[in-house]
Design a protein around this motif. Structure first.
Motif, short mmCIF file in Angstrom:
data_model
loop_
_atom_site.label_atom_id
_atom_site.label_comp_id
_atom_site.label_asym_id
_atom_site.label_seq_id
_atom_site.Cartn_x
_atom_site.Cartn_y
_atom_site.Cartn_z
N PRO A 21 0.83 -1.20 0.00
CA PRO A 21 0.00 0.00 0.00
C PRO A 21 0.87 1.25 0.00
O PRO A 21 1.99 1.24 0.50
CB PRO A 21 -0.80 -0.12 1.30
CG PRO A 21 0.03 -1.00 2.17
CD PRO A 21 0.78 -1.93 1.25
N ARG A 73 -10.36 -14.67 -1.30
CA ARG A 73 -11.18 -13.46 -1.12
C ARG A 73 -11.00 -12.87 0.27
O ARG A 73 -10.92 -11.65 0.42
CB ARG A 73 -12.65 -13.79 -1.37
CG ARG A 73 -12.94 -14.01 -2.85
CD ARG A 73 -14.39 -14.33 -3.11
NE ARG A 73 -15.26 -13.34 -2.51
CZ ARG A 73 -16.47 -13.62 -2.04
NH1 ARG A 73 -16.95 -14.84 -2.10
NH2 ARG A 73 -17.22 -12.67 -1.53
N LEU A 76 -7.68 -11.07 0.24
CA LEU A 76 -7.77 -9.81 -0.49
C LEU A 76 -8.51 -8.75 0.32
O LEU A 76 -8.13 -7.57 0.32
CB LEU A 76 -8.47 -10.01 -1.84
CG LEU A 76 -7.65 -10.70 -2.92
CD1 LEU A 76 -8.50 -10.93 -4.16
CD2 LEU A 76 -6.42 -9.89 -3.26
N ALA A 77 -9.54 -9.16 1.04
CA ALA A 77 -10.27 -8.22 1.88
C ALA A 77 -9.37 -7.66 2.98
O ALA A 77 -9.39 -6.46 3.26
CB ALA A 77 -11.50 -8.89 2.49
N VAL A 79 -6.16 -7.32 2.86
CA VAL A 79 -5.20 -6.42 2.21
C VAL A 79 -5.84 -5.05 1.97
O VAL A 79 -5.25 -4.01 2.28
CB VAL A 79 -4.69 -7.03 0.88
CG1 VAL A 79 -3.98 -6.01 0.03
CG2 VAL A 79 -3.79 -8.22 1.16
N LEU A 80 -7.05 -5.04 1.43
CA LEU A 80 -7.70 -3.79 1.09
C LEU A 80 -8.19 -3.02 2.32
O LEU A 80 -7.99 -1.82 2.42
CB LEU A 80 -8.88 -4.05 0.14
CG LEU A 80 -8.51 -4.58 -1.24
CD1 LEU A 80 -9.77 -4.97 -2.00
CD2 LEU A 80 -7.72 -3.56 -2.00
N VAL A 81 -8.82 -3.70 3.24
CA VAL A 81 -9.42 -3.03 4.39
C VAL A 81 -8.37 -2.59 5.41
O VAL A 81 -8.42 -1.49 5.94
CB VAL A 81 -10.47 -3.94 5.05
CG1 VAL A 81 -10.99 -3.35 6.35
CG2 VAL A 81 -11.62 -4.20 4.09
N GLY A 83 -5.05 -2.35 4.78
CA GLY A 83 -3.90 -1.72 4.16
C GLY A 83 -2.61 -2.50 4.34
O GLY A 83 -1.53 -1.92 4.50
#
Length: 124
Positions: A21, A73, A76-77, A79-81, A83
């Motif tokens: 990130p 999934r 990935l969540a 990672v995104l949420v 950071g």
């Protein structure tokens, strides 16, 4: 004794194996996604395969693909949420040799004819 894990067939290794990130936040532990999880995401989300088609391609049961996909999934969540960085490595997989009769994955045809990725995208 547990049953040995069956190797999952993948088209190719990811070209980029690490994502970080941006921003100056604290360094969190990286999320590790296996190569077979990456392949399930690629086939289902990018190539538009159903879980059944994905399981046929990866040469595992549909329920196994569902388990792999759900695990990917969740990672990935995170990672995104949160950071967190993402690293793709490991897993039980075997790279396809390009000799398969079915090559709807978007990559095995390239292995079969030696075409670069750009030439394949123009064909389709």
């Amino acid at each position: 004794m547990p049953r040995p894990r069956k190797c999952r067939k993948v088209c190719e290794l990811p070209q980029i194996r690490e994502f970080h990130p941006t921003g100056g936040g604290p360094c969190a532990a990286a999320v590790i996604m296996t190569v077979d999880e990456y392949e399930a995401i690629r086939l289902i989300d990018q190539q538009g395969f159903s879980q059944e088609e994905c399981s046929t391609y990866m040469q595992v049961a549909r329920t196994t693909v569902q388990m792999i996909y759900n695990s990917a999934r969740k990672k990935l969540a995170a990672v995104l949420v949160e950071g967190r960085p993402l690293r793709i490595e490991g897993g039980d997989y075997q790279i396809c040799d390009g000799d398969e009769a079915y090559y709807g994955c978007g990559g095995c045809r390239r292995h079969r004819c030696g075409c670069p990725r750009e030439a394949m995208e123009v064909e389709e």
